[in-house]
Structure formats: C-alpha cells, structure tokens
Design an enzyme around this catalytic site. Structure first.
Site, PDB file in Angstrom:
ATOM      1  N   ASP A  53       0.838   0.807   5.182  1.00  0.00           N
ATOM      2  CA  ASP A  53       1.129  -0.474   5.801  1.00  0.00           C
ATOM      3  C   ASP A  53       0.384  -0.492   7.143  1.00  0.00           C
ATOM      4  O   ASP A  53      -0.154   0.521   7.590  1.00  0.00           O
ATOM      5  CB  ASP A  53       2.647  -0.687   5.965  1.00  0.00           C
ATOM      6  CG  ASP A  53       2.989  -2.180   6.071  1.00  0.00           C
ATOM      7  OD1 ASP A  53       2.098  -2.976   6.459  1.00  0.00           O
ATOM      8  OD2 ASP A  53       4.132  -2.567   5.798  1.00  0.00           O
TER       9      ASP A  53
HETATM   10  C1  NOJ Z   1       2.915  -5.789   7.298  1.00  0.00           C
HETATM   11  C2  NOJ Z   1       3.833  -5.865   6.133  1.00  0.00           C
HETATM   12  O1  NOJ Z   1       4.871  -4.916   6.203  1.00  0.00           O
HETATM   13  C3  NOJ Z   1       3.162  -5.774   4.779  1.00  0.00           C
HETATM   14  O2  NOJ Z   1       4.083  -6.201   3.821  1.00  0.00           O
HETATM   15  C4  NOJ Z   1       1.908  -6.582   4.752  1.00  0.00           C
HETATM   16  O3  NOJ Z   1       1.336  -6.561   3.477  1.00  0.00           O
HETATM   17  C5  NOJ Z   1       0.938  -6.032   5.773  1.00  0.00           C
HETATM   18  N1  NOJ Z   1       1.533  -5.972   7.101  1.00  0.00           N
HETATM   19  C6  NOJ Z   1      -0.351  -6.826   5.843  1.00  0.00           C
HETATM   20  O4  NOJ Z   1      -0.109  -8.084   6.325  1.00  0.00           O
END
Ligand code: NOJ
Length: 762
Positions: free
Chosen positions: A284
């Site tokens: 993430d």
């Molecule tokens: C944060 C989030 O937790 C995740 O779900 C997302 O896909 C990514 N950033 C990218 O935006």
C-alpha cells in the site's frame, strides 16, 4: 485524499536484521513456460537500475521526469487517468527506454470508473454474483479505454465493525459471502484470462486483516488469533488467488505486531507457499517506507530490506527500493537472486497483459467507452438490486404515483457528488441522478414535487488537540433546536401528501480515513427526522450511507425504511423505481445492523456462549441494550412475501461429494419478486468450538405471484472445513451438522446430517 503522503514517520529503532534471517527467495510457480522464457530472457538483459525501476511505482501528481522513464527506472504510475498523457508516457517507456518495457498504469477503480456503480458493500447486498462480475467488467472496460491497466480492487477485507470507514469498500462481515464476491469481482476485472481485451489486472487488498483495526480506527494495529485469521480474514484472499488474481496489495498496519508489508509469514509462507500465488505483491502507499514508523525497521534502508525479503515485489509511492537496494546489494544484505525474484512476476504480468504488443489506447474511442448507455442501465439495475428494504409497516411502500404532491426532504435529497460514495474521482457529479431528480422524472409534471434540504451535512473532523472544540457527541440532540432550515422543511412536508426523507452520510463520511466513534446520523439529521415524523404524514426514510447507522429511533417511528447505500450515478432513478413499485427490493444485509455503536464489533457467526437453565443472566449479555442487532445479517424485505417448506437432504450423511439441500420457496403474494435463499450450518461438536451459524450457500431467485420453485444448494465437503486451533490443520471434521435454509441468518427450516470421517485438507 493524499493523507497517506503525509503519514508521520515515527522514531527509528536500531533493530538490525541480517539477510540470513530471511530464508529463500520468493517462489514463482508457472503454468505457462513460454511466458517464463520471455520473462527470463528480458530479465537477463536488465541492469540493476532497470530492475529496481520495475519494482517502483510512483504517484502521477508527484511527477517523474521523462528521463527517469527513458532510463527504465520506473515500472508503474498510479493516479494517472488522462488517456493522452498515458499514451505519451507509454510512448516514452516503449520507444525511448533501452528495453522498451511498458508501464503499468494503476488506479483505484473501486466501484466504477466514469460510470459510478453502487459502492462495494451495496453490490454485496445484492447477493448477486453475476451482477458483481458484470459491474467490474464494465468498470474495467471504461478504465482500460483510457489506458489504465490495473485496478486496485477488489478490497476483500472482512469488516465486522461499522466504525471502520472502509466497511463501505468490501463485501461485509462474512467469509463465505466475501469469498464468493471476491471470486466474482476478480473475474469481472480480469475476464477469463489475464490480458483479455477490455479488462484489467485486479489486485486483492489489503493483505491481511486490515478490517480488524482495533476500535474500528483506520490504520490502527490489528490483533487476530490464528483461528480468526485462518477462518475469517484469509478466506476471501485465498478465493481471489484461486480465481487467478494477478496482484495482491499488502496492508499498512501491524498484524500481531508485525507490519503486514514486512510480514514474511503472510507474504511468503501463506501467499506463495500455501496458496502458490504467482502474481506480484504491491505495497500500500508508502507502506514499505513506513516500516520505520511502526518501530519495526531501523531506517529507510532497513525498511527496504524488510519489504523485499518479506515478499513485497513493488513499492508504492516511496521509491524505497530504488534508493536503498543498490547499497544493500553491495553490503550483501540482499542478493541479486532476491531482486530478480521480485522483478520476475511483474515483468511476467506485463507480458501476460499483452502490454508489450498493445501499449497504447485509441483516444478516439474513449468518449464512447465512458458514456456507454449499457453501463448506465447496468448502474441503475445494480442500485435497484443493492437496495435493502428494512421496514415497511402496513405495506406503505410502494407509493402510489397517483398523488397530488410529495415532499422530498433531506441534505442528501438533491445531492449528486455526495451520493456517489468515496473513490469516485472519475465520475462526473453533473451526470449523477439525485433522488429528487429521479422522483421528478418518475412522477412527471402532474405531481407537485416539493423539496427542502432541511439541514446541511458537513464532515467536521474533531480537532483532537483542542478540547474546547469537542462536541458533546456527534448526533446527540442535546443543545440542538430546530432551526429555520428544519422549520422550512416541516412546512414543506405539511403542504404535501407524502414525505420521502433522504438522510445518511455524504461521500467523505465513509471510506478510507473515515472511521467514526458514533454511528448516529451526522449533524442535525436526527432532529430533522424527529421533526418531520411528528407531523403525522406518511414518511419514508431513504438511507444513503456506507455503513450501518444508528436508526433505532427510526426503526419504531418511521413506517418505511429503504437502505440505498451510496447508489452511484443512477441512484435517483433506481430509488424512484423502488419507491414507486417499478422495481421490487430484494437486497439483503451483508453486515449485522447494530442498535447501538456499543455493540460493535458485531457479527452473526459468533460462537455459542453458555446457557443457564434458570436465567439468561450468565449468557453473553448487555443490561442496557439487547445483545442482538437491530437487523440481522442476511435480512431484507420485499414487496412480495415468501414461504419456505419441504427442506430435504440428498443423504443423511455427507460424502466426499458433499450434500445437496433442497427446499420449496413459494411467492405467496400477488407481486412478482426476488428472494435470496440462504443456507446456514452449525457443527455441533469437534476439535474446537464452532460458530452458532455460518453461511454456506445462497442463491437469488425470482418468483412470479403464487409461483413455487424447488431450489437446490450444494454444500461441498470443503465448505464445511475450518482451521482448528486444536489440531492446527484444516479439516472437515466428523460431527453432526445442523442445516437451516431461509431468508436470513434467522432461517428456521431445519435438518441435520452427519460427517462420519474427518477429511483433512492439504
Ligand atoms: C491507499 C489505500 O489504502 C489503498 O486502498 C489504495 O489502493 C492506495 N492508497 C492507492 O490509492
């Protein structure tokens, strides 16, 4: 939106780990030797920097000089959605980099791209797997038209606590429903095979356990027993892997004190070892760098080392690998083989997606793809099928179209952007049909449709450092008086025959970074609700929200309640279809609906606690609130009524082929409708205590007035298996099993069968 970029870096601990602490490099299995040969041939030509480029993804708005792409030092962008720009950067990568490797373009395609579909929790409430597949296929079609090749979805995290804002992004509380949804959604995004035209790479997230954040607070630590992890939180991920998902996203938070993005047990032993996952893992955003913030990695270099050796192939956002792996390699802390093993599945995926052959999109086709009337029709159907009718006293719904006037009231009644839900960046609020728009269109010019907002809705983050500004409790009526706006709404309601009240949450109140300590209707909505209900006109409450809200008062004072969730672009049309009987609600709750926030975490598949013959006193109990939900998991009404009878089993004993359960379902009403037939089981005894009920089968059926259908559901032996803390293995155990079939988790038709021999699952 970019809060993850400003996440704080906590103190650095001086924990030194040598590479010797990590066994073996990542296992990559393959069933396509041609692809592997191509991948290896390319890999052999790559310099270290080119390899590290493939391990790096950055946010588009942070920008990267083209010469970085030319040098092959970037493998992927996220948050880039302009087709022209995508073609341009692909051109730089393909034509100007030494090895001509195209970029992966990732985006959060969570519930649609331009056409916004109901949020994932709503889609799950349809209990319609084919619909879920179709929605993701439509979303993939639109996203791929602009050049997006990779969706950061589905989110398959189990959510048992409505305080957690991201409940909206998943399929709810149940591992069986969650696994079926995971499979359907992966198939929808990816198509029959990775690289299918008009499809994209899917990414199941957030591995693993993210939904169990302590207190429902997003990003907080997670503590899960082996039992909960194995039997509740991992199954949807396993289902996604079995469905061929090409990517897994590792979660942000600590799980049992080891950050998920540095967790070799999860990323290597379970994912690669047990499940033979052969795609790639992306962290993430900034999760690798933030291994320092957890007090886990000693510094950014150690974070990179921990990330790669745990099994994170691609770093999202922080360039931790690009900056730190060269030195780590020099120092012998990481080997070139480990780096190759991380790069290999990424390259392989690019080949599989056909990106080398088709790196560009046809810009002339984008507009038509994003404004596809079939997608609008699907969005309307999806919003209809996702809605859950929670209350309908005296058959108040459906409303008659032959009325003189109707009042449509509430801060969400004429909302556009706000009813799309979170992660709707590609949607156009101007195209969203509000509830007011939908009702006006449905009733035409002969009916007077009056509107009043009644109150405003604003997310006001509580400034935790300033106690003076803390409110007495969000949603508390203390100190609230009906104001001019509420009085105006009351006057509008009084002047109308009917009232439709649209209340709930706006888009930013559920989602990432949107945890709540209260489930009350935000702002002055409870006051508005009570003021309108006091008038004595027939009131229908339409809820727009991403999680259950505290509607205990409404559940006894408002005759009709329709849960619409965040219904998306076609929400208003769908809600009007349902309110006026052009469609019949058939959705069912994918989560238990609490009476009170203090009941959270709340879920139906709990273990039985003790029974005391003389008193309920010593069973699981609150003295100030019933322990049960307001609305049960699997519950939802219809304008039709159904009966269940004649439950039969194919055999009194389950064989290795499983068991077939059949039941007659009759529509006893004069209205055609749909019912979700649900099957629950309970294992009476075994090597560990088992939940009182567990969903093990379902199907959504339609029945004409008076029609009866015999429905069969197959329970496979594997469906009854669980990981036991007693034996530390997964097995379907010899025992006696109860089976219930009906219209919710309170199903009453009952039978039982035996499993005579324990079947261990390898
Ligand atoms: C944060 C989030 O937790 C995740 O779900 C997302 O896909 C990514 N950033 C990218 O935006």
């Amino acid at each position: 939106m970019n809060h993850f970029l400003i996440r704080l870096r906590a103190g650095v601990t001086a924990l030194m780990i040598s590479s010797a602490a990590f066994a073996q490099s990542t296992i990559v299995t393959s069933n396509n030797p041609g692809l592997d040969a191509r991948t290896d041939a390319l890999l052999r030509q790559m310099t270290l920097d080119e390899k590290l480029g493939q391990l790096s993804q950055i946010f588009w708005y942070k920008g990267a000089p083209d010469d970085r792409i030319e040098k092959g030092e970037l493998g992927s962008y996220l948050f880039l959605t302009d087709p022209q720009e995508i073609n341009r950067v692909q051109h730089v990568a393909v034509e100007h980099s030494r090895l001509h490797i195209p970029l992966l373009i990732g985006f959060d395609v969570i519930h649609g791209f331009h056409t916004i579909f109901p949020v994932p929790i709503a889609q799950a409430a349809s209990w319609d797997l084919e619909l879920n597949r179709q929605i993701q296929a439509a979303a993939a079609d639109e996203a791929s038209a602009v050049g997006i090749t990779w969706a950061f979805a589905p989110m398959v995290d189990i959510a048992r606590d409505a305080r957690w804002g991201r409940m909206v992004e998943g399929a709810g509380e149940d591992p069986f429903l969650g696994s079926k949804m995971a499979t359907a959604r992966v198939q929808g995004f990816q198509g029959n095979t990775l690289g299918a035209p008009h499809h994209v790479l899917a990414c199941a997230k957030h591995f693993a356990g993210y939904g169990a954040a302590v207190g429902g607070r997003d990003y907080d630590a997670v503590y899960l027993s082996d039992t909960e992890l194995q039997n509740v939180y991992l199954p949807p991920f396993h289902a996604a892997v079995e469905a061929g998902v090409g990517c897994i996203m590792s979660a942000y938070m600590d799980i049992n004190d080891v950050p998920a993005s540095g967790n070799r047990y999860l990323l290597h032993d379970v994912l690669r070892g047990d499940w033979h996952f052969n795609g790639f893992v992306v962290s993430d955003a900034w999760a690798v760098y933030n291994l320092t913030a957890h007090g886990f990695a000693s510094d950014p270099s150690d974070a990179a080392l921990r990330g790669i050796t745990a099994g994170v192939n691609m770093d999202m956002g922080s360039d931790s690998y690009l900056h730190n792996l060269p030195k780590l390699l020099e120092e012998g802390k990481v080997t070139e083989q480990e780096i190759d093993a991380a790069v290999r599945p990424i390259l392989r995926t690019k080949f599989e997606l056909g990106l080398f052959e088709h790196p560009y999109v046809d810009e002339s086709k984008v507009d038509a793809a994003l404004h596809n009337p079939e997608h609008s029709a699907l969005a309307r159907e999806a919003a209809v099928r996702s809605a859950v009718l929670l209350r309908n006293e005296g058959g108040q719904l459906p409303l008659s179209k032959h009325i003189h006037s109707i009042a449509v009231i509430g801060p969400l009644a004429d909302a556009h952007k706000e009813i799309q839900g979170s992660w709707s960046f590609g949607g156009d609020p101007k195209e969203v049909v509000s509830v007011l728009d939908g009702i006006r269109t449905k009733l035409g010019p002969t009916v007077e449709v009056h509107y009043a907002a009644g109150t405003t809705l604003q997310r006001e983050d509580q400034p935790s450092l300033n106690p003076d500004k803390l409110s007495p409790g969000v949603g508390s009526l203390a100190g609230q008086e009906p104001d001019a706006s509420i009085n105006e709404a009351v006057a509008v309601a009084k002047a109308s025959d009917q009232v439709v009240l649209v209340l709930g949450e706006k888009d930013d109140m559920s989602g990432e970074y949107a945890s709540r300590a209260s489930l009350a209707l935000p702002g002055k909505q409870q006051l508005l609700l009570e003021a309108i209900a006091a008038i004595g006109k027939p009131v229908t409450l339409v809820l727009v929200n991403g999680r259950p809200l505290d509607i205990t008062w409404a559940s006894t004072h408002v005759p009709a309640i329709l849960e619409a969730w965040f219904p998306g672009t076609q929400g208003g049309n769908a809600i009007a279809d349902l309110l006026f009987g052009d469609a019949n609600p058939g959705g069912k709750l994918p989560v238990s609906w609490p009476r009170n926030v203090g009941q959270e975490p709340l879920y139906y598949n709990r273990n039985l606690s003790q029974v005391h013959e003389d008193s309920p006193k010593f069973a699981s109990y609150y003295w100030d609130e019933p322990q049960f939900p307001l609305y049960r998991f699997g519950f939802g009404l219809s304008y039709s009524s159904f009966t269940f009878s004649n439950l039969k089993l194919s055999s009194p004993t389950l064989t290795s082929d499983g068991i077939v359960v059949s039941i007659d379902v009759k529509n006893t009403s004069g209205t055609a409708g749909e019912e979700v037939v649900q099957l629950y089981t309970h294992q009476r005894f075994g090597s560990a205590s088992r939940p009182a009920r567990e969903l093990k089968g379902f199907t959504r059926i339609s029945l004409q007035p008076g029609e009866t259908k015999t429905i069969t559901l197959h329970v496979a032996a594997k469906d009854l298996s669980f990981w036991s803390p007693g034996t530390r293995q997964r097995a379907t155990e010899a025992s006696t099993y109860d089976v219930w079939v009906g219209d919710s988790s309170m199903a009453v038709e009952h039978a039982q069968f035996d499993v005579t021999t324990t079947m261990v699952q390898r």
